[in-house]
Scaffold this active site. Structure first.
Site, PDB file in Angstrom:
ATOM      1  CE1 TYR A   1       0.365   7.629  -6.776  1.00  0.00           C
ATOM      2  CE2 TYR A   1      -1.423   8.051  -8.323  1.00  0.00           C
ATOM      3  CZ  TYR A   1      -0.977   7.568  -7.105  1.00  0.00           C
ATOM      4  OH  TYR A   1      -1.870   7.008  -6.231  1.00  0.00           O
TER       5      TYR A   1
ATOM      6  CG  ASN B   1      -1.530   1.319   1.522  1.00  0.00           C
ATOM      7  OD1 ASN B   1      -2.492   1.731   0.890  1.00  0.00           O
ATOM      8  ND2 ASN B   1      -0.939   2.056   2.480  1.00  0.00           N
TER       9      ASN B   1
ATOM     10  CE  LYS C   1       0.193   4.087  -6.743  1.00  0.00           C
ATOM     11  NZ  LYS C   1       0.278   3.154  -5.602  1.00  0.00           N
TER      12      LYS C   1
END
Ligand code: NAP
Length: 261
Positions: free
Chosen positions: A169, A104, A173
């Site tokens: 980012y 996470n 991801k």
């Protein structure tokens, strides 16, 4: 059954994870803290990772312990393979098993590509994708030896759609999908499942860093017209860790208020 009380409500949950041990990186703040709470509430011991914020981590540990939950906190930078190995070794030496890994921990460093430095690019790729890989490397042999394990990687709707100012980012991801799907194929016959959860915009410090006007325009684009709650993501993670989810692997679960990827 266990009861964990918060000032606003009392939650009673079946202890479906009794005897199970989960490692949740970034498990003491934001979405990670909600995942920790959800798993502890269902009977798991959670080894919650943090990097810098010892105060917040200690508060969550004390709160959940006082409510009868089982939690330990572990400092480590997921960008350091040595830290990842040490955290897993610590958990194994105390509990003898790791059933669940929830990757996470994540960071943002938002800039348009024109303004993004090489350091900005590498920092986000390093923590968000290499960090997940290092944690997986640290625990995989153990899961293979036991012939069971569950891995959930926290991706993002941004990894599916891209976003202005978030190329690093978004790339990190999106890379989590490829990592998860490949590992899912490699471990499908070995009792291990690997899945991604891809949240939309969720009410945490990561999102409160977004300027108010931009945030309002984001919410206007969410069909449900509000930010998501960390607990709404945590419940999907919990579902993927349950015994009954054994046939789900290599999947992406979106929790995004209807934003179409
Ligand atoms: P957050 O509130 O900023 O918390 C991030 C957590 O990651 C913190 O616990 C932090 O530890 C930890 N962390 C950061 N860098 C680390 C490192 N190098 N090593 C170990 N731990 C580190 O984030 P969040 O909003 O809860 O997001 C959690 C995850 O969900 C992230 O992967 C994020 O990309 C993803 N996500 C979030 C949203 C959203 O809207 N919030 C949407 C989609 C996806 P410390 O507290 O010690 O610094």
């Amino acid at each position: 059954m266990t009861t964990l009380e918060s000032p606003t409500r009392q939650v009673v949950a079946p202890r479906i994870f009794d005897g199970r041990v989960a490692v949740v990186t970034g498990g003491t703040r934001g979405i990670g803290a909600a995942i920790t709470q959800e798993l502890v509430k269902h009977g798991a011991h959670v080894a919650a990772g943090y990097n810098r914020d010892l105060d917040t981590a200690s508060r969550l540990r004390d709160e959940l312990t006082a409510s009868g939950g089982s939690i330990s906190i572990h400092q480590g930078n997921v960008g350091e393979p040595g830290d990842c190995g040490r955290v897993i070794e610590d958990v194994l030496s105390t509990h003898g098993r790791v059933d669940f890994l929830v990757n996470n921990a994540g960071i943002t460093l938002d800039k348009t590509v024109r303004r993004m430095s090489l350091d900005d690019w590498h920092a986000v790729m390093h923590i968000n994708i290499s960090g997940a890989f290092y944690m997986i490397k640290a625990v995989l042999e153990h899961m293979l030896e036991r012939g069971s394990g569950r891995i959930v990687n926290l991706s993002s709707v941004i990894g599916q759609t891209g976003n202005i100012g978030q190329a690093n980012y978004a790339a990190s991801k999106a890379a989590l999908f490829g990592l998860s799907q490949s590992l899912a194929l490699e471990t499908a016959r070995k009792g291990i499942t690997v899945n991604c959860v891809a949240p939309g915009f969720i009410e945490t410090e990561m999102v409160s860093a977004i300027p108010e006007e931009i945030l309002k325009s984001i919410v206007d684009k969410v069909p449900v017209r509000r930010l998501g709650r960390p607990s709404e993501v945590a419940r999907v993670v919990r579902f993927l860790l349950e015994d009954d989810a054994a046939y789900i692997t290599g999947a992406v679960y979106t929790v995004n208020g209807g934003m179409s990827p």
